[in-house]
Design a protein around this motif. Structure first.
Motif, short mmCIF file in Angstrom:
data_model
loop_
_atom_site.label_atom_id
_atom_site.label_comp_id
_atom_site.label_asym_id
_atom_site.label_seq_id
_atom_site.Cartn_x
_atom_site.Cartn_y
_atom_site.Cartn_z
N SER A 169 0.15 17.02 1.42
CA SER A 169 -1.07 17.38 0.87
C SER A 169 -1.72 16.38 -0.14
O SER A 169 -0.86 15.62 -0.70
N ILE A 170 -2.99 16.35 -0.10
CA ILE A 170 -3.68 15.52 -0.94
C ILE A 170 -3.88 16.00 -2.36
O ILE A 170 -4.14 17.23 -2.47
N SER A 171 -3.36 15.42 -3.25
CA SER A 171 -3.52 15.86 -4.57
C SER A 171 -4.77 15.90 -4.99
O SER A 171 -5.85 15.00 -4.74
N ALA A 172 -5.13 16.97 -6.30
CA ALA A 172 -6.55 17.00 -6.75
C ALA A 172 -6.70 15.54 -7.70
O ALA A 172 -7.87 15.36 -7.95
N THR A 173 -5.68 14.99 -8.19
CA THR A 173 -5.84 13.86 -9.01
C THR A 173 -5.96 12.64 -8.37
O THR A 173 -5.28 11.59 -8.50
N VAL A 201 -11.23 19.64 0.01
CA VAL A 201 -11.53 20.97 0.36
C VAL A 201 -10.27 21.75 0.21
O VAL A 201 -9.32 21.15 0.60
N ALA A 202 -10.06 22.80 -0.76
CA ALA A 202 -8.96 23.58 -0.71
C ALA A 202 -9.08 24.57 0.35
O ALA A 202 -9.95 25.34 0.61
N CYS A 203 -7.79 24.81 1.14
CA CYS A 203 -7.46 25.53 1.96
C CYS A 203 -7.44 27.04 1.43
O CYS A 203 -6.69 27.41 0.32
N GLY A 212 -3.68 26.64 -0.24
CA GLY A 212 -4.20 26.09 -1.62
C GLY A 212 -3.99 24.63 -1.23
O GLY A 212 -4.38 24.09 -2.12
N ALA A 213 -3.79 23.99 -0.19
CA ALA A 213 -3.51 22.72 -0.12
C ALA A 213 -5.09 21.88 0.01
O ALA A 213 -6.00 22.46 0.56
N TYR A 214 -4.87 20.81 -0.82
CA TYR A 214 -6.02 20.08 -0.47
C TYR A 214 -6.47 19.18 0.82
O TYR A 214 -5.18 18.47 0.96
N ASN A 215 -7.58 19.02 1.34
CA ASN A 215 -7.64 18.49 2.38
C ASN A 215 -8.96 17.68 2.50
O ASN A 215 -9.83 18.04 1.53
N GLU A 216 -9.21 16.60 3.14
CA GLU A 216 -10.28 15.84 3.15
C GLU A 216 -11.53 16.46 3.74
O GLU A 216 -11.31 17.35 4.61
N SER A 217 -12.67 16.52 2.87
CA SER A 217 -13.69 16.99 3.24
C SER A 217 -14.47 16.18 4.74
O SER A 217 -15.18 15.20 4.00
N HIS A 218 -14.12 16.27 5.72
CA HIS A 218 -14.76 15.27 6.66
C HIS A 218 -15.01 16.37 8.01
O HIS A 218 -14.08 17.09 8.29
#
Length: 86
Positions: free
Chosen positions: A47-51, A60-62, A66-72
């Motif tokens: 997962s991509i961290s928020a920091t 974008v949080a799932c 709750g994992a962060y993903n690229e908004s693309h």
């Protein structure tokens, strides 16, 4: 008589193999569903961290895990759980 013994051994072995495979796949399916209901651990490497160092990148949080993903536009599913992103 020898042929009947081999046939019976084959059928018994095949039935045991099917039972083993059934239990294996049921167990892995129930494990996956339990992992989805637990919150995402901080130590997850995929997962991509928020920091993130790049402030221009939108995340974008799932809603499911709750994992962060690229908004693309190319990414429409979560990389952790596979659910559709909103």
């Amino acid at each position: 008589m020898e042929t009947w013994v081999w046939l019976l051994a084959y059928l018994l072995g095949f039935a045991l193999l099917q039972l083993y495979l059934y239990r294996y796949f049921i167990r892995s399916t129930s494990t996956d569903s339990r992992e989805r209901t637990t919150p995402l651990s901080e130590g997850s490497g995929r997962s991509i961290s928020a920091t993130n160092d790049d402030p221009d990148e939108d995340l974008v949080a799932c809603e499911n895990c709750g994992a962060y993903n690229e908004s693309h536009p190319m990414y429409s599913f979560c990389r952790e759980c596979g659910e559709r992103l909103s």
